[in-house]
Design an enzyme around this catalytic site. Structure first.
Site, short mmCIF file in Angstrom:
data_model
loop_
_atom_site.label_atom_id
_atom_site.label_comp_id
_atom_site.label_asym_id
_atom_site.label_seq_id
_atom_site.Cartn_x
_atom_site.Cartn_y
_atom_site.Cartn_z
N ASP A 38 0.72 -1.35 0.16
CA ASP A 38 -0.07 0.14 0.17
C ASP A 38 0.89 1.30 -0.04
O ASP A 38 1.74 1.27 0.78
CB ASP A 38 -0.79 -0.08 1.02
CG ASP A 38 -2.01 0.78 1.09
OD1 ASP A 38 -2.22 1.48 0.05
OD2 ASP A 38 -2.74 1.24 2.08
N HIS A 39 0.43 2.13 -0.82
CA HIS A 39 1.22 3.68 -0.92
C HIS A 39 2.59 3.48 -1.13
O HIS A 39 3.62 4.02 -0.15
CB HIS A 39 0.83 4.47 0.53
CG HIS A 39 -0.65 5.11 0.43
ND1 HIS A 39 -0.74 6.15 -0.40
CD2 HIS A 39 -1.58 4.54 0.77
CE1 HIS A 39 -2.03 6.60 -0.49
NE2 HIS A 39 -2.41 5.68 0.29
N HIS A 96 -9.87 5.70 -0.35
CA HIS A 96 -8.65 5.63 0.53
C HIS A 96 -9.41 6.46 2.07
O HIS A 96 -10.31 7.23 1.85
CB HIS A 96 -7.36 6.23 0.32
CG HIS A 96 -6.46 5.57 -0.93
ND1 HIS A 96 -5.43 5.50 -1.15
CD2 HIS A 96 -6.97 4.49 -1.55
CE1 HIS A 96 -4.88 4.64 -2.13
NE2 HIS A 96 -5.86 4.12 -2.44
N GLU A 113 -2.92 -0.04 -8.72
CA GLU A 113 -3.75 0.90 -8.31
C GLU A 113 -2.87 2.12 -8.28
O GLU A 113 -1.93 2.43 -7.90
CB GLU A 113 -4.63 0.72 -6.88
CG GLU A 113 -4.96 1.94 -6.31
CD GLU A 113 -6.03 1.56 -5.19
OE1 GLU A 113 -6.84 0.79 -5.06
OE2 GLU A 113 -6.07 2.42 -4.15
N LYS A 126 -8.54 10.88 9.27
CA LYS A 126 -8.55 9.23 9.79
C LYS A 126 -9.54 8.81 10.94
O LYS A 126 -9.49 9.63 11.82
CB LYS A 126 -6.81 9.18 10.39
CG LYS A 126 -5.92 9.41 9.30
CD LYS A 126 -5.73 8.53 8.38
CE LYS A 126 -4.65 8.70 7.24
NZ LYS A 126 -4.66 7.80 6.13
ZN ZN Z 1 -4.38 7.13 0.37
#
Ligand code: ZN
Length: 479
Positions: A152-153, A325, A251, A293
């Site tokens: 991820d990321h 996200h 992605e 978040k």
């Molecule tokens: Zn993100």
């Protein structure tokens, strides 16, 4: 259950050919028991020989790799290509048991292994460990529906290669370092002729009654903001994914920027990537409003609904999925996401799984919770440097005077949620003077003793995410 004299996990019993493999509890430890007849072949488990072709193997990386080779359902697959996929970042490596039960029921495919490099650093974990934890859990619980693993990321080619080499089934390429945030119409260079010819004085009909067109100013700034990011993504794709040697989906993430991605910018990025030959399955724009978040959406709901509609039409036009996200707890926008994408999406959550784990601490060990909470308050100013949050610490009740039974309700308040959310790395890494962990070992012990409660909490909480997104429950359990 008692099986061949072992305290076996019933759903883990697997026979293929002359192999018998299952997991068993031995005291505090979980082990693999494996037996085979005939000529030994590779791969096989490394462990203690128990005679009769039987071996007791620990949950090591080598044995996880063997498990993935012998039982492909324990290896990640490309779930991103299904209509509905959902990432559940399990930072602690303990949430997966609850997640498994949840995704057995819902008509969506899980990405159980999902960590960024930053999360790996903050939790002292590796991609090997993140993936192996899921492999063992999936085997223990007999989850055969298929799961994804998301690097991820990722921002560097080195990290992309690291995740791919381990068999991760998707890469989320974070293009944010290549997106320019300080672009104005005045400070952009003149428009290259190629782009002017391609985009100006044209109407792009993307279907469903929507057409897009660029003014010269809009095109210039869009190119200046995203040009480098598009090149970066194209280079990465050519280097690692184009020849198909890794079985992984891409992605594109352009969400970690200050300004929202306008529908026009989204269209431009997608069009340029596709024209450059980049094949991607999902794209994550930065939506209008705030996706902070661990709390609900903040912003203009009507505007969000209008824009998500166009973003979804663009994604349908080019035939990829929108990825959402920071999807933890965005309950007020889930219905419109589900509706406008027509149930075709990828959503990522991470922090909310950690918050549910901490809610269990507040429920079952108030004194430990107070200790952690008090430390988190002292660590907040350090942690907040890395996050965009609007936490107001003065609104969090004083835990020293709060009654035990009122502690869990802190997790229904945004300010307390964000306090605990963003300090997770500092909490887990906090050491005593003698070098031992201040909280980590005690927390893990507690979570181990409350595995069932944690699973139940996740089923309820992540289940609420799926319900509001409009994900239906499957007919019976899918195994
Ligand atoms: Zn993100």
């Amino acid at each position: 259950m008692n099986y061949l004299g072992f305290d076996a996990y019933e759903k883990s019993i697997n026979k293929i050919g002359s192999y018998l493999v299952f997991m068993a509890k031995e005291g505090d430890e979980t082990v693999i028991i494996a037996q085979r007849e005939g000529t030994p072949g590779e791969p096989w488990f490394i462990g203690k020989d128990l005679g009769d072709g039987k071996v007791r193997a620990s949950l090591t990386h080598e044995n996880a790799e063997t498990l993935r080779k012998l039982f492909p359902f324990t290896a990640p697959v490309r779930v991103l290509r299904h209509d509905r996929s959902f990432g559940v970042g399990d930072r602690l490596g303990i949430a997966v048991f609850g997640h498994i039960r949840l995704f057995e029921e819902y008509d969506a495919y899980p990405v159980f292994a999902q960590q960024s490099i930053r999360e790996l650093n903050l939790t002292n974990r590796t991609f090997e460990d993140v993936l192996d934890t899921v492999t063992f859990a999936v085997f223990r619980e007999g989850f055969k529906k298929g799961f994804g693993a998301d690097g991820d990321h990722l921002k560097t080619f080195k990290d992309v290669e690291y995740a791919l080499s381990l068999g991760f089934s998707m890469i989320t390429l974070d293009c944010s370092d290549h997106i320019k945030n300080d672009v104005t119409e005045k400070n952009t260079p003149p428009l290259p002729k190629h782009y002017a010819d391609k985009y100006l004085d044209k109407k792009f009909d993307i279907g469903e009654g929507i057409s897009l067109s660029f003014s010269e100013g809009e095109l210039k700034t869009t190119l200046a903001i995203y040009g480098e990011a598009i090149n970066f993504a194209a280079n990465m794709y050519t280097r690692f994914l184009k020849d198909g040697r890794y079985k992984a989906d891409l992605e594109i993430s352009i969400d970690e920027t200050l300004a929202p991605t306008t529908p026009l910018q989204h269209f431009f990025v997608a069009r340029e990537l596709i024209d450059a030959g980049v094949s991607f399955v999902t794209l994550a724009p930065r939506f209008c409003g705030e996706f902070q978040k661990g709390i609900d959406y903040i912003g203009d709901l009507a505007r969000f609904e209008e824009e998500i509609n166009i973003h979804a039409v663009i994604a349908r036009h080019f035939n990829y999925k929108l990825s959402i996200h920071s999807g933890s707890d965005k309950f007020s926008v889930f219905p419109s996401i589900g509706r406008e994408t027509r149930g075709v999406f990828h959503v990522k959550t991470a922090g909310t799984n950690w918050l549910e784990a901490m809610r269990i601490v507040a429920m079952t060990d108030p004194d430990l919770y107070r200790e952690v909470h008090t430390y988190a308050l002292s660590a907040f100013s350090e942690a907040v440097k890395y996050y965009h949050v609007t936490t107001d610490l003065s609104k969090i009740p004083d835990v020293s005077t709060l009654k035990d039974e009122d502690l869990p309700a802190l997790f229904d308040q945004n300010n307390a949620r964000q306090l605990i959310h963003i300090t997770y790395g500092l909490i887990l890494n906090k050491k005593n003077a003698d070098g031992s962990f201040a909280f980590k070992d005690r927390l893990y012990k507690l979570w181990k003793n409350h595995e069932a409660e944690y699973a139940a909490a996740l089923i309820k909480h992540i289940g609420k995410h799926l319900d509001l997104l409009g994900v239906r429950k499957s007919q019976g359990i899918v195994r």
